[in-house]
Write a protein that holds these residues in place. Structure first.
Motif, PDB file in Angstrom:
ATOM      1  N   GLU A  32      42.268  36.637  42.477  1.00  0.00           N
ATOM      2  CA  GLU A  32      41.193  36.084  43.300  1.00  0.00           C
ATOM      3  C   GLU A  32      40.518  36.879  44.322  1.00  0.00           C
ATOM      4  O   GLU A  32      39.874  36.354  45.328  1.00  0.00           O
ATOM      5  CB  GLU A  32      41.494  34.657  43.915  1.00  0.00           C
ATOM      6  CG  GLU A  32      41.927  33.445  42.680  1.00  0.00           C
ATOM      7  CD  GLU A  32      42.559  32.313  43.425  1.00  0.00           C
ATOM      8  OE1 GLU A  32      42.821  32.271  44.694  1.00  0.00           O
ATOM      9  OE2 GLU A  32      42.769  31.184  42.800  1.00  0.00           O
ATOM     10  N   SER A  33      40.778  38.188  44.479  1.00  0.00           N
ATOM     11  CA  SER A  33      40.746  39.064  45.250  1.00  0.00           C
ATOM     12  C   SER A  33      40.996  38.848  46.923  1.00  0.00           C
ATOM     13  O   SER A  33      40.372  39.124  47.811  1.00  0.00           O
ATOM     14  CB  SER A  33      39.204  39.482  45.315  1.00  0.00           C
ATOM     15  OG  SER A  33      38.912  40.115  43.940  1.00  0.00           O
ATOM     16  N   ASN A  34      42.106  37.919  47.116  1.00  0.00           N
ATOM     17  CA  ASN A  34      42.594  37.466  48.168  1.00  0.00           C
ATOM     18  C   ASN A  34      43.645  38.502  48.698  1.00  0.00           C
ATOM     19  O   ASN A  34      44.822  38.396  48.574  1.00  0.00           O
ATOM     20  CB  ASN A  34      43.401  36.298  48.028  1.00  0.00           C
ATOM     21  CG  ASN A  34      43.717  35.513  49.594  1.00  0.00           C
ATOM     22  OD1 ASN A  34      43.784  36.260  50.373  1.00  0.00           O
ATOM     23  ND2 ASN A  34      43.771  34.454  49.703  1.00  0.00           N
ATOM     24  N   TRP A  35      43.052  39.490  49.374  1.00  0.00           N
ATOM     25  CA  TRP A  35      44.244  40.614  49.522  1.00  0.00           C
ATOM     26  C   TRP A  35      45.255  40.339  50.603  1.00  0.00           C
ATOM     27  O   TRP A  35      46.236  41.026  50.404  1.00  0.00           O
ATOM     28  CB  TRP A  35      43.008  42.043  49.820  1.00  0.00           C
ATOM     29  CG  TRP A  35      42.270  42.334  49.026  1.00  0.00           C
ATOM     30  CD1 TRP A  35      40.789  42.215  49.088  1.00  0.00           C
ATOM     31  CD2 TRP A  35      42.454  42.442  47.560  1.00  0.00           C
ATOM     32  NE1 TRP A  35      40.197  42.534  47.815  1.00  0.00           N
ATOM     33  CE2 TRP A  35      41.092  42.763  46.997  1.00  0.00           C
ATOM     34  CE3 TRP A  35      43.608  42.615  46.546  1.00  0.00           C
ATOM     35  CZ2 TRP A  35      40.973  42.929  45.554  1.00  0.00           C
ATOM     36  CZ3 TRP A  35      43.292  42.615  45.216  1.00  0.00           C
ATOM     37  CH2 TRP A  35      42.071  42.854  44.570  1.00  0.00           C
ATOM     38  N   GLY A  36      44.869  39.685  51.528  1.00  0.00           N
ATOM     39  CA  GLY A  36      45.784  39.336  52.637  1.00  0.00           C
ATOM     40  C   GLY A  36      47.003  38.713  52.111  1.00  0.00           C
ATOM     41  O   GLY A  36      48.046  38.904  52.468  1.00  0.00           O
ATOM     42  N   GLU A  37      46.829  37.659  51.094  1.00  0.00           N
ATOM     43  CA  GLU A  37      47.817  36.787  50.815  1.00  0.00           C
ATOM     44  C   GLU A  37      48.599  37.763  49.649  1.00  0.00           C
ATOM     45  O   GLU A  37      49.825  37.619  49.704  1.00  0.00           O
ATOM     46  CB  GLU A  37      47.171  35.619  49.999  1.00  0.00           C
ATOM     47  CG  GLU A  37      48.234  34.768  49.533  1.00  0.00           C
ATOM     48  CD  GLU A  37      47.624  33.492  48.785  1.00  0.00           C
ATOM     49  OE1 GLU A  37      48.451  32.894  47.849  1.00  0.00           O
ATOM     50  OE2 GLU A  37      46.556  33.098  48.939  1.00  0.00           O
ATOM     51  N   ALA A  38      47.983  38.732  48.942  1.00  0.00           N
ATOM     52  CA  ALA A  38      48.703  39.399  47.966  1.00  0.00           C
ATOM     53  C   ALA A  38      49.513  40.367  48.763  1.00  0.00           C
ATOM     54  O   ALA A  38      50.712  40.636  48.241  1.00  0.00           O
ATOM     55  CB  ALA A  38      47.771  40.316  47.223  1.00  0.00           C
ATOM     56  N   ARG A  39      49.173  40.915  49.942  1.00  0.00           N
ATOM     57  CA  ARG A  39      49.982  41.724  50.597  1.00  0.00           C
ATOM     58  C   ARG A  39      51.163  40.670  51.378  1.00  0.00           C
ATOM     59  O   ARG A  39      52.354  41.557  51.234  1.00  0.00           O
ATOM     60  CB  ARG A  39      48.887  42.358  51.900  1.00  0.00           C
ATOM     61  CG  ARG A  39      49.970  43.282  52.832  1.00  0.00           C
ATOM     62  CD  ARG A  39      49.204  43.619  54.034  1.00  0.00           C
ATOM     63  NE  ARG A  39      48.396  42.574  54.829  1.00  0.00           N
ATOM     64  CZ  ARG A  39      49.186  41.827  55.458  1.00  0.00           C
ATOM     65  NH1 ARG A  39      50.245  41.684  55.842  1.00  0.00           N
ATOM     66  NH2 ARG A  39      48.195  40.707  56.020  1.00  0.00           N
ATOM     67  N   GLU A  40      50.862  39.822  51.663  1.00  0.00           N
ATOM     68  CA  GLU A  40      52.184  39.011  52.021  1.00  0.00           C
ATOM     69  C   GLU A  40      53.193  38.703  51.046  1.00  0.00           C
ATOM     70  O   GLU A  40      54.421  38.910  51.230  1.00  0.00           O
ATOM     71  CB  GLU A  40      51.461  37.608  52.768  1.00  0.00           C
ATOM     72  CG  GLU A  40      50.726  37.792  53.894  1.00  0.00           C
ATOM     73  CD  GLU A  40      50.321  36.371  54.540  1.00  0.00           C
ATOM     74  OE1 GLU A  40      50.496  35.232  53.664  1.00  0.00           O
ATOM     75  OE2 GLU A  40      49.503  36.424  55.480  1.00  0.00           O
TER      76      GLU A  40
END
Length: 196
Positions: A32-40
Motif C-alpha cells: 500500500e506504499s505506507n512507508w512509515g508503517e512499513a518502517r515501524e
C-alpha cells in the motif's frame, strides 16, 4: 505472552511476540506504499531478532543476566510509553519478546510458546492419533486466556494507562525466566559433571 501482546497491539498497533502479525502488517504496508508503517514493522521485527541474538550471545553461563535485563527493559518500556515515546517503547518490548521466546524455546526443547498454528496442529494430530498433546493444549489455553483477560481489562480501562502494566508484567516474566535459568543451569551442570 497473550496478555502482553494485547496490550502491545492496543497501545502501539504492533506485537512484541507475534512476528507473523507484524510480518503481515509489514507486507501490507509495503504493497500500500505506507512507508512509515512499513518502517515501524521492520524495526519491530529487527528488534525481536536482536533480542533472540542477545539471548544466544549471553549463553548458559551468563543466563543469570537475562531475567534482570528483561525486567529492566519492560520497566523502561513502560516509562517511555508513559512519557509519550511509543515507538521506543514497542522496540524494547520486541527486544524482550525475542529474548523471552529464545529462552523459552531453549528451555522447552524447541517448543515455541506463542505460535498457535503449531500448537493447533499438534493438538489435532494428537486427537487423530488417539493421544493428547498436553503441553500444546496447556500453552494454547493459557495464551488464549491471557488474550481474553487482557482484552476484558482493556475494555474496562484497567490496562490502558491507569497502571504501569509493563512494569507489573515484568515480575511474572522475570520469575518465569529465573525458573528457566535454574533448570538450564542444572542441565548444564549435569552435562559438565558427566564429562569427567
Amino acid at each position: 505472552n497473550g496478555f502482553l501482546d494485547v496490550i502491545c497491539q492496543k497501545r502501539h498497533g504492533l506485537y512484541a511476540n507475534i512476528m507473523t502479525g507484524n510480518s503481515i502488517q509489514l507486507v501490507t504496508a509495503l504493497v500500500e506504499s505506507n512507508w512509515g508503517e512499513a518502517r515501524e514493522c521492520l524495526s519491530v521485527l529487527a528488534s525481536f531478532m536482536f533480542g533472540v541474538g542477545m539471548h544466544k550471545t549471553l549463553g548458559v553461563k551468563n543466563m543469570k543476566h537475562v531475567p534482570w535485563l528483561v525486567m529492566t527493559l519492560m520497566c523502561l518500556s513502560e516509562g517511555l510509553y508513559q512519557r509519550g515515546s511509543s515507538g521506543l517503547s514497542v522496540l524494547l518490548l520486541a527486544l524482550v519478546g525475542g529474548m523471552v521466546n529464545s529462552c523459552s524455546n531453549k528451555a522447552t526443547g524447541n517448543t515455541i510458546c506463542f505460535a498457535l498454528t503449531g500448537h493447533t496442529s499438534k493438538i489435532a494430530n494428537g486427537i487423530a492419533e488417539g493421544k493428547m498433546a498436553w503441553i500444546s493444549l496447556s500453552l494454547f489455553v493459557f495464551f488464549l486466556g491471557g488474550i481474553a483477560l487482557s482484552t476484558k481489562l482493556w475494555d474496562h480501562g484497567v490496562t490502558r494507562d491507569a497502571l504501569p502494566m509493563m512494569a507489573i508484567l515484568s515480575v511474572p516474566y522475570g520469575l518465569a525466566l529465573f525458573g528457566t535459568m535454574l533448570k538450564k543451569r542444572k542441565q548444564y551442570q549435569l552435562k559438565e559433571d558427566s564429562t569427567f
